[in-house]
Design a protein around this motif. Sequence first.
Motif, PDB file in Angstrom:
ATOM      1  N   GLN A 238      -7.599 -62.388  11.475  1.00 43.86           N
ATOM      2  CA  GLN A 238      -9.068 -62.477  11.484  1.00 43.86           C
ATOM      3  C   GLN A 238      -9.537 -63.923  11.327  1.00 43.86           C
ATOM      4  N   HIS A 239      -8.832 -64.694  10.522  1.00 45.31           N
ATOM      5  CA  HIS A 239      -9.232 -66.078  10.269  1.00 45.31           C
ATOM      6  C   HIS A 239      -8.534 -67.076  11.193  1.00 45.31           C
ATOM      7  N   GLY A 240      -7.721 -66.579  12.106  1.00 43.68           N
ATOM      8  CA  GLY A 240      -7.056 -67.476  13.051  1.00 43.68           C
ATOM      9  C   GLY A 240      -6.084 -68.422  12.386  1.00 43.68           C
ATOM     10  N   CYS A 241      -5.436 -67.959  11.353  1.00 49.43           N
ATOM     11  CA  CYS A 241      -4.486 -68.800  10.614  1.00 49.43           C
ATOM     12  C   CYS A 241      -3.253 -69.056  11.471  1.00 49.43           C
ATOM     13  N   SER A 242      -2.618 -70.182  11.249  1.00 43.66           N
ATOM     14  CA  SER A 242      -1.391 -70.476  11.989  1.00 43.66           C
ATOM     15  C   SER A 242      -0.325 -71.110  11.103  1.00 43.66           C
ATOM     16  N   TRP A 243      -0.508 -71.067   9.812  1.00 51.30           N
ATOM     17  CA  TRP A 243       0.478 -71.637   8.901  1.00 51.30           C
ATOM     18  C   TRP A 243       1.506 -70.578   8.519  1.00 51.30           C
ATOM     19  N   GLY A 244       2.544 -71.012   7.825  1.00 46.45           N
ATOM     20  CA  GLY A 244       3.592 -70.107   7.375  1.00 46.45           C
ATOM     21  C   GLY A 244       3.120 -69.216   6.238  1.00 46.45           C
ATOM     22  N   VAL A 245       3.771 -68.049   6.130  1.00 46.96           N
ATOM     23  CA  VAL A 245       3.420 -67.066   5.107  1.00 46.96           C
ATOM     24  C   VAL A 245       4.689 -66.636   4.374  1.00 46.96           C
ATOM     25  N   VAL A 246       4.639 -66.656   3.057  1.00 41.87           N
ATOM     26  CA  VAL A 246       5.720 -66.092   2.255  1.00 41.87           C
ATOM     27  C   VAL A 246       5.513 -64.579   2.229  1.00 41.87           C
ATOM     28  N   PRO A 247       6.548 -63.791   2.517  1.00 41.05           N
ATOM     29  CA  PRO A 247       6.388 -62.339   2.499  1.00 41.05           C
ATOM     30  C   PRO A 247       5.853 -61.831   1.156  1.00 41.05           C
ATOM     31  N   LEU A 248       5.050 -60.777   1.227  1.00 43.07           N
ATOM     32  CA  LEU A 248       4.477 -60.186   0.012  1.00 43.07           C
ATOM     33  C   LEU A 248       5.583 -59.838  -0.977  1.00 43.07           C
ATOM     34  N   ARG A 249       5.278 -60.031  -2.235  1.00 45.41           N
ATOM     35  CA  ARG A 249       6.147 -59.703  -3.359  1.00 45.41           C
ATOM     36  C   ARG A 249       7.463 -60.494  -3.404  1.00 45.41           C
ATOM     37  N   ASP A 250       7.559 -61.564  -2.619  1.00 45.41           N
ATOM     38  CA  ASP A 250       8.735 -62.417  -2.728  1.00 45.41           C
ATOM     39  C   ASP A 250       8.695 -63.059  -4.117  1.00 45.41           C
ATOM     40  N   PRO A 251       9.822 -63.150  -4.806  1.00 41.26           N
ATOM     41  CA  PRO A 251       9.846 -63.736  -6.160  1.00 41.26           C
ATOM     42  C   PRO A 251       9.282 -65.158  -6.242  1.00 41.26           C
ATOM     43  N   ILE A 252       9.323 -65.915  -5.143  1.00 42.99           N
ATOM     44  CA  ILE A 252       8.797 -67.284  -5.182  1.00 42.99           C
ATOM     45  C   ILE A 252       7.297 -67.296  -5.472  1.00 42.99           C
ATOM     46  N   ILE A 253       6.588 -66.219  -5.124  1.00 47.74           N
ATOM     47  CA  ILE A 253       5.142 -66.176  -5.371  1.00 47.74           C
ATOM     48  C   ILE A 253       4.874 -66.211  -6.868  1.00 47.74           C
ATOM     49  N   GLU A 254       5.537 -65.338  -7.619  1.00 49.92           N
ATOM     50  CA  GLU A 254       5.368 -65.341  -9.085  1.00 49.92           C
ATOM     51  C   GLU A 254       5.865 -66.649  -9.689  1.00 49.92           C
ATOM     52  N   LYS A 255       6.970 -67.146  -9.157  1.00 47.65           N
ATOM     53  CA  LYS A 255       7.521 -68.414  -9.640  1.00 47.65           C
ATOM     54  C   LYS A 255       6.486 -69.533  -9.489  1.00 47.65           C
ATOM     55  N   CYS A 256       5.820 -69.572  -8.330  1.00 44.99           N
ATOM     56  CA  CYS A 256       4.807 -70.604  -8.084  1.00 44.99           C
ATOM     57  C   CYS A 256       3.555 -70.375  -8.928  1.00 44.99           C
ATOM     58  N   LEU A 257       3.128 -69.135  -9.049  1.00 50.24           N
ATOM     59  CA  LEU A 257       1.958 -68.839  -9.884  1.00 50.24           C
ATOM     60  C   LEU A 257       2.173 -69.361 -11.299  1.00 50.24           C
ATOM     61  N   ASN A 258       3.356 -69.111 -11.841  1.00 52.80           N
ATOM     62  CA  ASN A 258       3.665 -69.553 -13.199  1.00 52.80           C
ATOM     63  C   ASN A 258       3.902 -71.052 -13.288  1.00 52.80           C
ATOM     64  N   ALA A 259       4.691 -71.583 -12.360  1.00 48.94           N
ATOM     65  CA  ALA A 259       5.047 -73.007 -12.411  1.00 48.94           C
ATOM     66  C   ALA A 259       3.830 -73.913 -12.284  1.00 48.94           C
TER      67      ALA A 259
ATOM     68  N   ASN B 239       0.587 -72.886 -12.892  1.00 46.47           N
ATOM     69  CA  ASN B 239      -0.513 -72.390 -13.710  1.00 46.47           C
ATOM     70  C   ASN B 239      -1.705 -71.935 -12.864  1.00 46.47           C
ATOM     71  N   VAL B 240      -1.426 -71.107 -11.861  1.00 48.30           N
ATOM     72  CA  VAL B 240      -2.474 -70.585 -10.991  1.00 48.30           C
ATOM     73  C   VAL B 240      -3.075 -69.357 -11.668  1.00 48.30           C
ATOM     74  N   THR B 241      -4.355 -69.456 -12.011  1.00 49.82           N
ATOM     75  CA  THR B 241      -5.018 -68.362 -12.730  1.00 49.82           C
ATOM     76  C   THR B 241      -6.194 -67.768 -11.964  1.00 49.82           C
ATOM     77  N   ALA B 242      -6.538 -68.367 -10.826  1.00 49.55           N
ATOM     78  CA  ALA B 242      -7.687 -67.880 -10.059  1.00 49.55           C
ATOM     79  C   ALA B 242      -7.414 -68.073  -8.571  1.00 49.55           C
ATOM     80  N   LEU B 243      -8.101 -67.283  -7.785  1.00 51.05           N
ATOM     81  CA  LEU B 243      -8.032 -67.400  -6.331  1.00 51.05           C
ATOM     82  C   LEU B 243      -9.380 -67.822  -5.793  1.00 51.05           C
ATOM     83  N   PRO B 244      -9.418 -68.572  -4.735  1.00 51.83           N
ATOM     84  CA  PRO B 244      -8.283 -69.236  -4.113  1.00 51.83           C
ATOM     85  C   PRO B 244      -7.853 -70.451  -4.927  1.00 51.83           C
TER      86      PRO B 244
END
Length: 159
Positions: free
Chosen positions: A83-104, A106-111
């Motif tokens: 819908q947004h015409g994105c063309s960048w790479g995507v980490v698959p949903l629920r990949d452990p790297i997502i939680e690792k990055c959120l914690n590393a 300190n991501v507490t809000a979106l976006p």
Amino acid sequence: MAKNFFSGTSLRLKDGSMVDAGEHLKGKIVVLYFSASWCGPCRQFTPIMKELYQQIAETNQPIEVILLSRDYMRFQLDEYYEQHGCSWGVVPLRDPIIEKCLNAYNVTALPSCRVVDEYGRCIDADARKNVEICNREKRQMSELFAKWRLHTQLQATHI
């Protein structure tokens, strides 16, 4: 030599192919974009990220945007991406790297955006704010690229 932070992580590219993120991001500055289809502020910020990515593509600089989605279902992510015409790479949903990055990072809000090097060292913890300022002031994102590149070079001399 430090280990590549993204090694062993899969990354889906625009064409649907899967690559090893560690190899794909080797030697690059990485803009981690934390977003979700259900997030109103994300839907407002994603067009700005799209503009950033387009400017990146035009520079041929070693910078890559990666989406780390907080969506619940793949169809939500895919629909949002298309819908947004994105063309960048995507980490698959629920990949452990997502939680690792959120914690590393300190991501507490979106976006949220963090700019890191291939080893996971943070270059810009306020990337969202800095991208928004560039966009609001109608400045070229190349100013940010130059700042991020300089920071990366300075970090490399202090390893």
